[in-house]
Motif scaffolding. Structure first.
Motif, PDB file in Angstrom:
ATOM      1  N   ILE A 120       1.084  -1.076   0.242  1.00 17.33           N
ATOM      2  CA  ILE A 120       0.325  -0.113  -0.052  1.00 17.33           C
ATOM      3  C   ILE A 120       0.758   1.513  -0.349  1.00 17.33           C
ATOM      4  CG2 ILE A 120      -1.359   1.684   1.603  1.00 17.33           C
ATOM      5  CD1 ILE A 120      -2.419  -1.367   2.419  1.00 17.33           C
ATOM      6  N   VAL A 121       2.168   1.199   0.671  1.00 22.16           N
ATOM      7  CA  VAL A 121       3.123   2.536   1.110  1.00 22.16           C
ATOM      8  C   VAL A 121       3.517   2.618   0.305  1.00 22.16           C
ATOM      9  CG1 VAL A 121       4.690   3.130   2.616  1.00 22.16           C
ATOM     10  CG2 VAL A 121       2.849   1.867   3.801  1.00 22.16           C
ATOM     11  N   VAL A 122       4.189   2.000  -0.740  1.00 23.97           N
ATOM     12  CA  VAL A 122       4.298   2.056  -1.999  1.00 23.97           C
ATOM     13  C   VAL A 122       3.683   2.871  -3.176  1.00 23.97           C
ATOM     14  CG1 VAL A 122       5.940   0.864  -3.868  1.00 23.97           C
ATOM     15  CG2 VAL A 122       6.499  -0.082  -1.721  1.00 23.97           C
ATOM     16  N   VAL A 123       2.169   1.705  -3.277  1.00 22.10           N
ATOM     17  CA  VAL A 123       1.636   2.558  -4.294  1.00 22.10           C
ATOM     18  C   VAL A 123       1.334   3.848  -3.944  1.00 22.10           C
ATOM     19  CG1 VAL A 123      -1.010   2.160  -5.440  1.00 22.10           C
ATOM     20  CG2 VAL A 123       0.368  -0.157  -5.235  1.00 22.10           C
ATOM     21  N   LEU A 124       0.936   4.080  -2.834  1.00 21.24           N
ATOM     22  CA  LEU A 124       0.507   5.920  -2.564  1.00 21.24           C
ATOM     23  C   LEU A 124       1.860   6.053  -2.630  1.00 21.24           C
ATOM     24  CD1 LEU A 124      -1.899   5.435   0.569  1.00 21.24           C
ATOM     25  CD2 LEU A 124      -2.115   4.755  -1.805  1.00 21.24           C
ATOM     26  N   THR A 125       3.011   6.632  -2.725  1.00 18.46           N
ATOM     27  CA  THR A 125       4.549   7.181  -2.945  1.00 18.46           C
ATOM     28  C   THR A 125       4.105   7.051  -4.207  1.00 18.46           C
ATOM     29  OG1 THR A 125       5.009   5.555  -0.435  1.00 18.46           O
ATOM     30  CG2 THR A 125       6.749   7.010  -2.470  1.00 18.46           C
ATOM     31  N   ILE A 141     -14.265 -10.851   4.573  1.00 21.88           N
ATOM     32  CA  ILE A 141     -14.211  -9.426   4.416  1.00 21.88           C
ATOM     33  C   ILE A 141     -13.597  -7.971   4.279  1.00 21.88           C
ATOM     34  CG2 ILE A 141     -15.362  -8.199   7.325  1.00 21.88           C
ATOM     35  CD1 ILE A 141     -17.266 -10.325   6.050  1.00 21.88           C
ATOM     36  N   ALA A 142     -12.434  -7.564   4.525  1.00 21.91           N
ATOM     37  CA  ALA A 142     -12.227  -7.114   3.632  1.00 21.91           C
ATOM     38  C   ALA A 142     -12.504  -6.438   3.147  1.00 21.91           C
ATOM     39  CB  ALA A 142     -10.681  -6.459   4.328  1.00 21.91           C
ATOM     40  N   LEU A 143     -11.681  -7.651   1.908  1.00 17.94           N
ATOM     41  CA  LEU A 143     -12.090  -6.853   0.594  1.00 17.94           C
ATOM     42  C   LEU A 143     -12.927  -6.848   0.141  1.00 17.94           C
ATOM     43  CD1 LEU A 143      -9.890  -7.990  -1.854  1.00 17.94           C
ATOM     44  CD2 LEU A 143     -11.310 -10.332  -1.871  1.00 17.94           C
ATOM     45  N   LEU A 144     -14.085  -7.938   1.125  1.00 16.36           N
ATOM     46  CA  LEU A 144     -15.445  -6.975  -0.281  1.00 16.36           C
ATOM     47  C   LEU A 144     -16.108  -5.635   0.263  1.00 16.36           C
ATOM     48  CD1 LEU A 144     -18.572  -8.126  -0.860  1.00 16.36           C
ATOM     49  CD2 LEU A 144     -19.172  -8.577   2.013  1.00 16.36           C
ATOM     50  N   ILE A 145     -15.891  -5.374   1.821  1.00 12.94           N
ATOM     51  CA  ILE A 145     -15.888  -4.056   2.041  1.00 12.94           C
ATOM     52  C   ILE A 145     -14.906  -2.461   1.273  1.00 12.94           C
ATOM     53  CG2 ILE A 145     -15.633  -1.926   4.144  1.00 12.94           C
ATOM     54  CD1 ILE A 145     -16.067  -4.479   5.640  1.00 12.94           C
ATOM     55  N   SER A 146     -13.884  -3.499   1.055  1.00 18.63           N
ATOM     56  CA  SER A 146     -13.261  -2.061   0.253  1.00 18.63           C
ATOM     57  C   SER A 146     -13.635  -2.009  -1.219  1.00 18.63           C
ATOM     58  CB  SER A 146     -11.472  -2.634   0.538  1.00 18.63           C
ATOM     59  OG  SER A 146     -11.316  -2.729   1.397  1.00 18.63           O
ATOM     60  N   ALA A 147     -14.105  -3.379  -2.275  1.00 13.34           N
ATOM     61  CA  ALA A 147     -14.722  -3.565  -3.057  1.00 13.34           C
ATOM     62  C   ALA A 147     -15.578  -2.227  -3.479  1.00 13.34           C
ATOM     63  CB  ALA A 147     -14.905  -4.705  -3.500  1.00 13.34           C
ATOM     64  N   VAL A 196      -8.932   0.241  -3.720  1.00 14.90           N
ATOM     65  CA  VAL A 196      -8.633  -0.404  -4.684  1.00 14.90           C
ATOM     66  C   VAL A 196      -6.878  -1.208  -4.367  1.00 14.90           C
ATOM     67  CG1 VAL A 196      -9.796   0.090  -6.455  1.00 14.90           C
ATOM     68  CG2 VAL A 196      -6.559   1.440  -6.277  1.00 14.90           C
ATOM     69  N   ALA A 197      -5.725   0.039  -3.844  1.00 13.95           N
ATOM     70  CA  ALA A 197      -4.194  -0.703  -3.360  1.00 13.95           C
ATOM     71  C   ALA A 197      -5.028  -1.835  -2.030  1.00 13.95           C
ATOM     72  CB  ALA A 197      -3.584   0.759  -3.046  1.00 13.95           C
ATOM     73  N   LEU A 198      -5.290  -1.304  -1.803  1.00 10.59           N
ATOM     74  CA  LEU A 198      -5.856  -2.157  -0.439  1.00 10.59           C
ATOM     75  C   LEU A 198      -6.380  -3.862  -1.518  1.00 10.59           C
ATOM     76  CD1 LEU A 198      -6.248  -3.245   2.511  1.00 10.59           C
ATOM     77  CD2 LEU A 198      -8.175  -2.124   2.945  1.00 10.59           C
ATOM     78  N   ILE A 199      -7.806  -3.858  -1.673  1.00 12.22           N
ATOM     79  CA  ILE A 199      -8.117  -4.845  -2.357  1.00 12.22           C
ATOM     80  C   ILE A 199      -6.629  -5.579  -3.229  1.00 12.22           C
ATOM     81  CG2 ILE A 199      -8.808  -5.541  -4.771  1.00 12.22           C
ATOM     82  CD1 ILE A 199     -11.383  -2.785  -4.063  1.00 12.22           C
ATOM     83  N   GLY A 200      -5.690  -5.467  -3.932  1.00 12.79           N
ATOM     84  CA  GLY A 200      -4.774  -5.325  -4.729  1.00 12.79           C
ATOM     85  C   GLY A 200      -4.170  -6.163  -3.399  1.00 12.79           C
ATOM     86  N   ALA A 201      -3.335  -5.702  -2.190  1.00 10.09           N
ATOM     87  CA  ALA A 201      -2.277  -6.316  -1.219  1.00 10.09           C
ATOM     88  C   ALA A 201      -3.317  -7.777  -0.671  1.00 10.09           C
ATOM     89  CB  ALA A 201      -2.303  -5.381  -0.293  1.00 10.09           C
ATOM     90  N   LEU A 202      -5.066  -7.143  -0.381  1.00 10.13           N
ATOM     91  CA  LEU A 202      -5.498  -8.201  -0.125  1.00 10.13           C
ATOM     92  C   LEU A 202      -5.569  -9.435  -0.540  1.00 10.13           C
ATOM     93  CD1 LEU A 202      -8.281  -6.108   1.840  1.00 10.13           C
ATOM     94  CD2 LEU A 202      -6.386  -7.722   3.616  1.00 10.13           C
ATOM     95  N   LEU A 203      -5.588  -9.427  -2.107  1.00  7.82           N
ATOM     96  CA  LEU A 203      -5.981 -10.818  -3.244  1.00  7.82           C
ATOM     97  C   LEU A 203      -4.945 -11.491  -2.702  1.00  7.82           C
ATOM     98  CD1 LEU A 203      -7.851  -9.290  -5.872  1.00  7.82           C
ATOM     99  CD2 LEU A 203      -8.368 -11.099  -4.089  1.00  7.82           C
ATOM    100  N   ALA A 204      -3.255 -10.820  -2.578  1.00  5.40           N
ATOM    101  CA  ALA A 204      -2.379 -11.693  -2.591  1.00  5.40           C
ATOM    102  C   ALA A 204      -2.150 -11.503  -1.260  1.00  5.40           C
ATOM    103  CB  ALA A 204      -1.253 -10.771  -3.233  1.00  5.40           C
ATOM    104  N   PHE A 205      -2.716 -11.767  -0.637  1.00  2.00           N
ATOM    105  CA  PHE A 205      -1.878 -11.992   1.000  1.00  2.00           C
ATOM    106  C   PHE A 205      -3.138 -13.269   0.937  1.00  2.00           C
ATOM    107  CE2 PHE A 205      -5.129 -12.543   5.170  1.00  2.00           C
ATOM    108  CZ  PHE A 205      -3.695 -12.912   5.697  1.00  2.00           C
ATOM    109  N   LEU A 206      -5.026 -13.149   0.738  1.00  2.00           N
ATOM    110  CA  LEU A 206      -5.236 -14.880   0.813  1.00  2.00           C
ATOM    111  C   LEU A 206      -4.946 -15.393   0.311  1.00  2.00           C
ATOM    112  CD1 LEU A 206      -8.595 -12.588   0.371  1.00  2.00           C
ATOM    113  CD2 LEU A 206      -8.145 -13.728   2.188  1.00  2.00           C
ATOM    114  N   ARG A 207      -4.100 -15.317  -0.811  1.00  3.60           N
ATOM    115  CA  ARG A 207      -3.369 -16.598  -1.562  1.00  3.60           C
ATOM    116  C   ARG A 207      -2.547 -17.439  -0.457  1.00  3.60           C
ATOM    117  NH1 ARG A 207      -0.740 -19.955  -2.984  1.00  3.60           N
ATOM    118  NH2 ARG A 207       0.750 -20.700  -3.887  1.00  3.60           N
TER     119      ARG A 207
END
Length: 366
Positions: free
Chosen positions: A72-77, A179-185, A204-215
């Motif tokens: 998230i921090v890299v994307v926001l930077t 749950i966080a993925l659903l709410i963020s979407a 959307v940055a959080l969604i991307g990070a969460l999808l990788a984490f859920l894998r």
């Protein structure tokens, strides 16, 4: 050529392409980061030891929050120079505070008091310097506008409630992340439609990070937990999205969510809020013990006890929460008090259904 391109590029002209790019970047960074975190955690023996309350039997790394934070921090930077830098910098500052607090708690032990102070500080950064706060109750129980200082303290309470409610649902594989993925979407769509590109980019940055984490969280051989680092970071962002959405809606009288935003927020956060209220009631009034003393009385623990697998539990809870969100969006025409009352009724019925189904199946099999 690159300088000319940057000078003439405006994300607001192509918001969809911009958000897709932010999502892909966040996913790739997180996905490439988690294997390194797993390797270091195993080499340095930074693993969670199963105990009597654990829902797993093997030692598992709990440093997934590092990958989520880094992504998230890299994307926001990278995108910050082209968006609302004030909001993005404050979000990164707040996340950094929570990151180090969570990391210390995952590696050693951090007192609840220090975590609470850190959460207050992180929330205050956003409330004070962006003036993003809940300005009223939107006529809930006939209460409309709040005095400034009451608004500040109530918004702080909402931050702390959501952060810790989210932390409490991190009990079975994939549940907190899904749950966080659903709410963020849902929030990403709402922010995109309202033109709040900075908020949509964070979501959307959080969604991307969460999808990788859920894998990895769902993996059997390369499993990783988000730990307190992840739960505080993600919980804080969900609280920030919620308060930003309510604040924007309450300030825009032309918004279709002008009066309904509190009900929609409750619907999106229904499971964490419901489970927290339920567990506190059980601990205080039934078990007569501290509400902060951990146990296995959460709703997701009840699912496992009734015979559902971790995956089935996660899918059932996420599906029910999604249905509650759909119901909320279809009740916008109703009075806000009626919306909230019906949400509690529908939610209670929907969360009871899986247990009723299991009981019926057991009776039929006998």
């Amino acid at each position: 050529m690159i300088e000319i391109l940057l000078e003439n590029f405006n994300p607001e002209n192509r918001p969809f392409v911009w958000l897709v790019s932010a999502f892909i970047l966040a996913f790739i960074i997180a996905y490439q980061t988690f294997p390194t975190i797993l390797y270091v955690a195993k080499e340095k023996h930074l693993m969670d030891e199963p105990d009597s309350r654990s829902m797993h039997s093997n030692k598992t790394p709990t440093l997934g929050g590092i990958g989520i934070f880094f992504s998230i921090v890299v994307v926001l930077t990278i995108v910050g120079a082209m968006l609302n830098t004030k909001v993005l910098l404050l979000v990164m500052g707040a996340l950094t505070i929570l990151f180090f607090l969570g990391l210390k708690d995952d590696l050693t032990i951090l007192s609840p008091r220090k975590k609470f102070i850190g959460q207050l500080l992180a929330a205050l950064l956003l409330i004070v310097f962006t003036d993003t706060r809940i300005i009223g109750f939107s006529k809930i129980l006939d209460v409309d506008m709040l005095p400034y200082w009451v608004s500040i303290f109530f918004t702080l309470f909402v931050y702390i409630l959501i952060i810790n409610a989210y932390n409490l649902i991190d009990g079975v594989d994939g549940l907190a992340g899904s749950i966080a993925l659903l709410i963020s979407a849902v929030f990403s769509v709402l922010f995109y439609k309202s033109g709040a590109l900075s908020l949509a980019t964070i979501s959307v940055a959080l969604i991307g990070a969460l999808l990788a984490f859920l894998r990895y969280n769902f993996s059997s051989g390369k499993k990783i937990f988000m730990g307190d680092t992840g739960s505080m970071i993600v919980g804080f962002l969900l609280a920030f999205f919620t308060i930003s959405f309510i604040s924007q809606s309450q300030l825009n009288t032309d918004s279709q969510y002008f009066r309904a935003s509190p009900a929609l927020a409750i619907a999106m956060l229904f499971y964490p809020l419901m489970d927290t209220c339920r567990i506190f009631f059980i601990r205080i009034f039934i078990l007569r013990k501290s509400p902060f003393e951990a146990d296995r009385n959460h709703v997701h623990h009840r699912f496992i006890l009734y015979g559902y697998t971790h995956l089935q539990t996660t899918l059932a809870i996420v599906l029910i929460n999604f249905i509650i969100i759909i119901i909320a969006f279809n009740m916008l025409h109703l009075n806000l008090n009626t919306q909230i009352g019906l949400l509690f009724v529908y939610g209670a019925v929907l969360y009871y259904l899986p247990f009723l189904i299991k009981k019926r199946l057991k009776k039929s099999n006998n």
